[in-house]
Design an enzyme around this catalytic site. Structure first.
Site, mmCIF file in Angstrom:
data_model
loop_
_atom_site.group_PDB
_atom_site.id
_atom_site.type_symbol
_atom_site.label_atom_id
_atom_site.label_comp_id
_atom_site.label_asym_id
_atom_site.label_seq_id
_atom_site.Cartn_x
_atom_site.Cartn_y
_atom_site.Cartn_z
ATOM 1 N N LYS A 236 -42.484 -6.795 29.123
ATOM 2 C CA LYS A 236 -42.206 -6.658 27.698
ATOM 3 C C LYS A 236 -40.709 -6.503 27.450
ATOM 4 O O LYS A 236 -39.917 -6.358 28.386
ATOM 5 C CB LYS A 236 -42.967 -5.457 27.132
ATOM 6 C CG LYS A 236 -42.555 -4.129 27.742
ATOM 7 C CD LYS A 236 -43.391 -2.980 27.183
ATOM 8 C CE LYS A 236 -42.943 -1.658 27.789
ATOM 9 N NZ LYS A 236 -43.676 -0.504 27.219
ATOM 10 N N TYR B 22 -10.655 5.586 18.623
ATOM 11 C CA TYR B 22 -11.015 6.121 17.313
ATOM 12 C C TYR B 22 -11.180 7.639 17.353
ATOM 13 O O TYR B 22 -11.730 8.207 18.295
ATOM 14 C CB TYR B 22 -12.331 5.503 16.836
ATOM 15 C CG TYR B 22 -12.204 4.096 16.297
ATOM 16 C CD1 TYR B 22 -11.412 3.819 15.199
ATOM 17 C CD2 TYR B 22 -12.911 3.052 16.898
ATOM 18 C CE1 TYR B 22 -11.313 2.525 14.696
ATOM 19 C CE2 TYR B 22 -12.823 1.757 16.402
ATOM 20 C CZ TYR B 22 -12.021 1.506 15.304
ATOM 21 O OH TYR B 22 -11.921 0.228 14.815
#
Length: 349
Positions: free
Chosen positions: A35, A245
């Site tokens: 999956k 940042y």
């Protein structure tokens, strides 16, 4: 190198499957869960390699995954779909020969109306309270066994990654009791963690997932992925200079900072910033500052010449090591690896 490279060892996936298969009794079939696009590594190449390794039964989460897998591996092996069936899935089930695992009386009714006579399975809830027929649905469960002749009955363990958890034994007892009288070869409870807990959890079919891809709880798994991140700039910063940042990291000394071409848009989640270690060969290199969308930084002070790339996932650190730095699990790191990487496969057919 100007683009990050994700190397995927399909032969290692096959070897991990074989190792888990060897832990089961000879009369237990070892399937494979592919999956989430083969846990992020490509459902087509992963499915084909596992087929060559001997897998004869597959599991996916959603119908679209089953359609993609069928196109990759061709006719033959059953493909079971955990999400079950709604009327909207009829064409996919018929055209791709999928076997939905019916999870509720409503799904049983819809499948019986639309596709009675085609392969299907049933999923029962043994205590996880997520998917599956609850104890109060037992009449519908027993009727479906007679009316639909399902090829598989499954449940799912909630705590198999913690073998000593008492819920494992409770779910085992519940699953055995609710499936009593059903032929053993049609029962499945164990994924990777259940396989490792021993044969009483194996029943007729096991369905390893994360262990195939090198993840815990299969500590003996071979590593499957290597992620090398290119260094696109190296700069000298002074003591007290901030990087990234938010100015969350300032240099404690004159430092050399490498900027790497990968970020959270590539699945390198923001939480690893300043916590994860990268590697220049076998030399550990600390990350610094925040991970941004396309970039992250590492302190390469003292490495001369400056490296052309740094390894995030590889022999020195697997996906679970990166996950630990982020406070998450290897599954999230593995399935989140993005599509901007250059993907290089070993062991393709």
């Amino acid at each position: 190198m100007t683009r990050a490279v994700l190397a995927i060892d399909l032969d290692a996936i096959a070897e991990n499957w074989a190792a888990l298969d060897a832990r089961s009794a000879a009369d237990v079939e070892t399937a494979a869960v592919v999956k989430a696009d083969g846990y992020g590594l490509g459902i087509g190449p992963v499915g084909r390699r596992l087929l060559r390794a001997g897998v004869r039964r597959f599991f996916v989460a959603q119908m679209a995954e089953g359609v993609a897998l069928r196109a990759a591996i061709g006719d033959g092996p059953p493909i079971h779909v955990f999400a079950g069936y709604t009327g909207a899935d009829r064409d996919d089930v018929e055209n791709a020969a999928l076997s939905p695992l019916l999870n509720s009386p409503e799904q049983i009714a819809a499948f019986s109306s639309d596709l009675k006579g085609r392969p299907c399975g049933l999923q029962i809830d043994s205590g996880m309270h997520r998917l599956g027929l609850a104890p109060e649905d037992d009449a519908a469960f027993r009727a479906a066994l007679d009316r639909l002749d399902p090829d598989l009955v499954i449940s799912h363990l909630a705590c198999a990654d913690t073998p000593e958890h008492p819920m494992n034994a409770r779910q085992l007892e519940t699953f055995a009791r609710r499936t009593r009288g059903i032929p053993r070869a049609r029962l499945s409870l164990a994924a990777t963690g259940g396989i490792l807990m021993g044969p009483e959890y194996h029943f007729g079919v096991t369905r390893p997932g994360v262990g195939l891809y090198g993840g815990l709880p299969f500590a003996g798994a071979r590593g499957v992925v290597r992620l090398d991140l290119p260094v696109i700039q190296v700069r000298d910063v002074r003591r007290g200079d901030a990087v990234g940042y938010g100015a969350t990291w300032t240099a404690p000394r004159p430092s050399r900072i490498a900027t790497l071409s990968a970020g959270y848009a590539d699945g390198l989640i923001r939480a690893i910033g300043g916590r994860v270690t990268l590697f220049a060969g076998d030399r550990p290199v600390p990350s610094v500052g925040r991970v941004s969308m396309d970039l992250m930084a590492a302190d390469v002070t003292g490495i001369d010449p400056a490296p052309e790339f740094l390894t995030l996932i590889g022999p020195a650190q697997g996906v679970d090591g990166v996950a630990a730095a982020a406070g998450t699990i290897g599954y999230e790191i593995l399935t989140g690896l993005g599509h901007r990487y250059e993907r290089v496969y070993k062991g393709v057919d």
